[in-house]
Design a protein around this motif. Structure first.
Motif, short mmCIF file in Angstrom:
data_model
loop_
_atom_site.label_atom_id
_atom_site.label_comp_id
_atom_site.label_asym_id
_atom_site.label_seq_id
_atom_site.Cartn_x
_atom_site.Cartn_y
_atom_site.Cartn_z
N HIS A 15 -5.77 18.60 14.00
CA HIS A 15 -7.07 18.53 13.41
C HIS A 15 -8.05 19.66 13.49
CE1 HIS A 15 -7.17 14.45 11.89
NE2 HIS A 15 -6.54 14.08 13.07
N LYS A 50 -0.46 11.99 7.86
CA LYS A 50 0.34 13.01 8.52
C LYS A 50 1.31 12.56 9.43
CE LYS A 50 -3.66 14.47 10.16
NZ LYS A 50 -4.28 13.36 9.87
N SER A 51 0.79 11.68 10.23
CA SER A 51 2.04 11.30 11.23
C SER A 51 3.27 10.46 10.79
CB SER A 51 1.37 10.08 12.34
OG SER A 51 0.36 10.57 13.09
N VAL A 52 2.70 9.53 9.66
CA VAL A 52 4.12 8.86 8.85
C VAL A 52 5.02 9.81 8.17
CG1 VAL A 52 4.45 7.69 6.77
CG2 VAL A 52 2.57 6.93 8.11
N LYS A 60 0.77 -1.27 -0.04
CA LYS A 60 0.16 0.14 0.08
C LYS A 60 0.78 1.22 -0.06
CE LYS A 60 -3.05 1.60 3.09
NZ LYS A 60 -3.64 1.52 4.32
N PRO A 66 -7.55 14.48 6.88
CA PRO A 66 -8.43 13.61 7.37
C PRO A 66 -7.66 12.50 8.22
CG PRO A 66 -8.55 13.28 5.08
CD PRO A 66 -7.89 14.44 5.36
N ASN A 67 -8.10 11.82 9.12
CA ASN A 67 -7.70 10.44 9.82
C ASN A 67 -7.16 9.43 8.64
OD1 ASN A 67 -9.98 10.82 12.14
ND2 ASN A 67 -8.08 11.03 12.65
N GLY A 68 -5.81 9.06 8.86
CA GLY A 68 -5.10 8.13 7.99
C GLY A 68 -4.58 8.70 6.68
N ALA A 69 -4.63 9.90 6.57
CA ALA A 69 -4.09 10.75 5.39
C ALA A 69 -2.49 10.46 5.36
CB ALA A 69 -4.27 12.30 5.39
N GLU A 119 -0.32 16.52 16.47
CA GLU A 119 -1.27 16.94 17.17
C GLU A 119 -1.16 17.06 18.89
OE1 GLU A 119 -4.70 14.13 16.74
OE2 GLU A 119 -3.97 13.61 14.64
N GLN A 124 2.31 11.73 18.88
CA GLN A 124 0.87 11.89 19.02
C GLN A 124 0.58 11.25 20.34
OE1 GLN A 124 -1.25 10.74 15.64
NE2 GLN A 124 -3.13 10.87 16.56
N1 LIG Z 1 4.26 0.91 9.84
C1 LIG Z 1 3.12 0.99 9.02
N2 LIG Z 1 2.86 -0.22 8.62
C2 LIG Z 1 1.78 -0.20 7.49
N3 LIG Z 1 0.76 0.80 7.61
C3 LIG Z 1 1.20 1.97 8.37
C4 LIG Z 1 2.01 1.89 9.00
N4 LIG Z 1 2.20 3.35 9.73
C5 LIG Z 1 1.18 3.71 9.31
N5 LIG Z 1 0.38 3.17 8.56
C6 LIG Z 1 -0.83 3.32 7.72
O1 LIG Z 1 -0.72 4.78 7.04
C7 LIG Z 1 -1.90 5.18 7.02
C8 LIG Z 1 -1.48 6.66 7.58
O2 LIG Z 1 -1.30 6.72 8.76
P1 LIG Z 1 -1.05 7.98 9.72
O3 LIG Z 1 -0.76 7.50 11.17
O4 LIG Z 1 0.21 8.91 9.22
O5 LIG Z 1 -2.43 8.93 9.68
P2 LIG Z 1 -2.51 10.32 10.24
O6 LIG Z 1 -3.00 11.10 9.02
O7 LIG Z 1 -1.60 10.54 11.00
O8 LIG Z 1 -4.03 10.13 10.95
P3 LIG Z 1 -4.63 10.66 12.39
O9 LIG Z 1 -5.20 12.11 12.06
O10 LIG Z 1 -5.65 9.74 12.63
O11 LIG Z 1 -3.57 10.59 13.29
C9 LIG Z 1 -2.92 4.53 7.96
O12 LIG Z 1 -3.78 3.96 7.04
C10 LIG Z 1 -2.07 3.65 8.70
O13 LIG Z 1 -2.68 2.72 8.79
#
Ligand SMILES: Nc1ncnc2c1ncn2[C@@H]1O[C@H](COP(=O)(O)OP(=O)(O)OP(=O)(O)O)[C@@H](O)[C@H]1O
Ligand SMILES: [Mg+2]
Lengths: 255, 235
Positions: free
Chosen positions: A207, A63-65, A37, A58-61, A175, A99
């Motif tokens: 957010h 951002k944290s990654v 993915k 949005p959630n899962g966008a 956050e 976070q």
């Molecule tokens: N180590 C990993 N292996 C596989 N998938 C991952 C990994 N880390 C994150 N993901 C996926 O990457 C996507 C983005 O995750 P991320 O934590 O960056 O979201 P986010 O934008 O910070 O959301 P939120 O607002 O909920 O914190 C999610 O679908 C998550 O499941």
């Protein structure tokens, strides 16, 4: 680090971001894939606004990654991230507020002393520096309390000043006010303004759109791993150009 | 039944009278097992923590082996140390057989896998929580070891107490390498075995009661540790 604190005091009332931040972030040809993915796909992104660069989405966008990637906790699948000090001052030091920050099973000062020792601050200087950091986080009366028994807002302030204790040029905040009430949020925002004014480059995720308006120099909208729009704050909220930004601001953006 | 009650009364009298022979046995027991626990902790805490934070090929196998060694039969440990220390053995020149030192060595071997395995488990879990944060604060993997050991201190205390409990209660290893020599290597468990076979039930029972009280105190210490950790929000 001394420079930052001194500058911090100088800017206490002024509350303005310096013209040039201590660090610029250049992302190029970046992709991050896990389990087939694609989590992130960013051909080019530069973060060098003087004040905070605020990432929303949005959630899962992703951002944290993205923050973890900048921080070096995740490897990129392709592409690179370059951190440079525009004044040419050598290696960029960075710190991150997670976070879900992890406080050590020690006292409040113990948490700060730990980082300072790690930074090689000699024992005598540590005491004074801990007091400064405690004051900055409004935690003077909590110094001896076990860190994990603090309230949520206090824990967040401690995690923030602990990140500062590493003397960063770049501070990543994921956050920082998510679990906090309005008053605690205001306190953290005040701290963030001071930190930014002291010349530390801030890249933060939130957010809270009101918070983005209040703090950001520029706003970056991330959706499904891609940058949909990057714009100065006023422009972003007044005249969002991308369809994604318009949908996001009206609450219609699909995950 | 009448008999048992009488023996128990005699045993309690023995405990209360402060019989010097009996108490020297108790003290030797504690000295041997505490020393063994301290030595095993000095090795097992860092070893278990390093095992938790490092990655190397074959790590899973090492973990399985260490876990399996937790259940090492004391008599097998005793036999191994006996073979090492006996006159014809590789360490025979040290003349350690039938000394308290030999008993300490045997108990270290017995307790070391317990402390190492439990430490690895505890530190592994803590590392899952701490790894990114500590890396963010600038620590290398190896530098995290002392931090994790300190922050896991309350849980690790229970690992040490488990090790001590095992050492003080075992009979097979100390019997083989200590020889159960009166006033020299006689400890609580070996005395109980010997005196019971001789029919001197009062002394055996008295030591049994003391052993149980030690077990109770160890468990109380574990509970108190957990309580203190909770009170400090360090659990
Ligand atoms: N180590 C990993 N292996 C596989 N998938 C991952 C990994 N880390 C994150 N993901 C996926 O990457 C996507 C983005 O995750 P991320 O934590 O960056 O979201 P986010 O934008 O910070 O959301 P939120 O607002 O909920 O914190 C999610 O679908 C998550 O499941
Ligand atoms: Mg996130």
């Amino acid at each position: 680090m001394r420079d930052h604190t001194d500058q911090l005091r100088a800017n206490w009332a002024k509350d303005a971001a310096p013209a040039v931040p201590a660090c610029r972030v250049d992302v190029s040809d970046l992709t991050v894939a896990r389990d087939r993915k694609t989590l992130l796909n960013i051909p080019a992104l530069t973060l060098n606004a003087p004040g905070p660069s605020v990432i929303i989405g949005p959630n899962g966008a992703g951002k944290s990654v993205l923050l973890r990637l900048i921080h070096g906790l995740l490897p990129a699948t392709t592409g690179q991230i370059a951190l440079t000090d525009p004044s040419g001052g050598g290696a960029v030091k960075q710190a991150m507020l997670f976070q879900k920050p992890v406080l050590l099973r020690r006292s409040v000062s113990g948490n700060l002393g730990f980082v300072l020792r790690q930074q090689g601050v000699p024992w005598r200087a540590r005491r004074a520096r801990i007091d400064e950091l405690l004051a900055q986080g409004h935690l003077q009366t909590r110094a001896k309390q076990p860190a994990r028994s603090l309230s949520g807002g206090e824990q967040q302030r401690l995690a923030l000043v602990r990140a500062l204790a590493t003397g960063p040029d770049l501070l990543l905040l994921d956050e920082p006010t998510a679990p906090l009430d309005p008053a605690a949020t205001r306190e953290i925002e005040g701290l963030i303004r001071q930190i930014s004014a002291s010349g530390i480059k801030i890249v933060m995720v939130t957010h809270d759109l009101g918070q983005a308006r209040r703090l950001a120099s520029e706003v970056i909208l991330l959706h499904r791993g891609q940058v949909q729009e990057q714009a100065p704050t006023d422009r972003f909220f007044a005249l969002p150009r991308s369809a994604a930004a318009q949908a996001f601001l009206s609450g219609d953006l699909l995950r | 039944m009448q008999n048992f009650a009488e023996e128990l009364r005699a045993a309690l009298l023995l405990i209360l009278s402060g019989d010097p022979d009996m108490w020297s046995i108790v003290l030797l027991s504690l000295r041997v097992s505490l020393t063994a626990t301290v030595v095993a902790a000095a090795i097992g805490l860092p070893l278990g923590a390093i095992l938790a934070v490092t990655r190397f090929p074959g790590k899973q196998l090492v973990v399985v082996v260490v876990n399996a060694l937790m259940g090492l039969p004391p008599v097998v440990v005793g036999l191994t140390v006996y073979l090492l220390l006996s006159n014809s053995g590789p360490l025979g020149v040290l003349s350690l057989l039938y000394t308290p030192t030999a008993m300490i060595v045997a108990q270290v071997l017995l307790v070391l896998p317990i402390i190492t395995a439990l430490t690895r488990q505890i530190i592994s879990e803590l590392d899952g929580e701490y790894a990114d944060q500590l890396r963010s604060l600038g620590l290398s993997r190896m530098q995290t070891v002392p931090t994790l050991l300190w922050d896991g201190r309350f849980q690790l205390m229970t690992a040490l107490l488990a090790g001590f409990g095992r050492a003080v209660a075992e009979v097979g290893a100390v019997l083989i390498v200590g020889g159960n020599i009166n006033h020299v290597t006689r400890v609580m468990t070996t005395t109980i075995a010997l005196e019971t076979s001789k029919g001197n039930l009062a002394l055996a029972l008295a030591l049994g009661v003391i052993l149980i009280m030690i077990a109770l105190m160890v468990n109380a210490a574990v509970a108190a540790t957990a309580l203190r950790a909770q009170r400090l929000s360090h659990a």
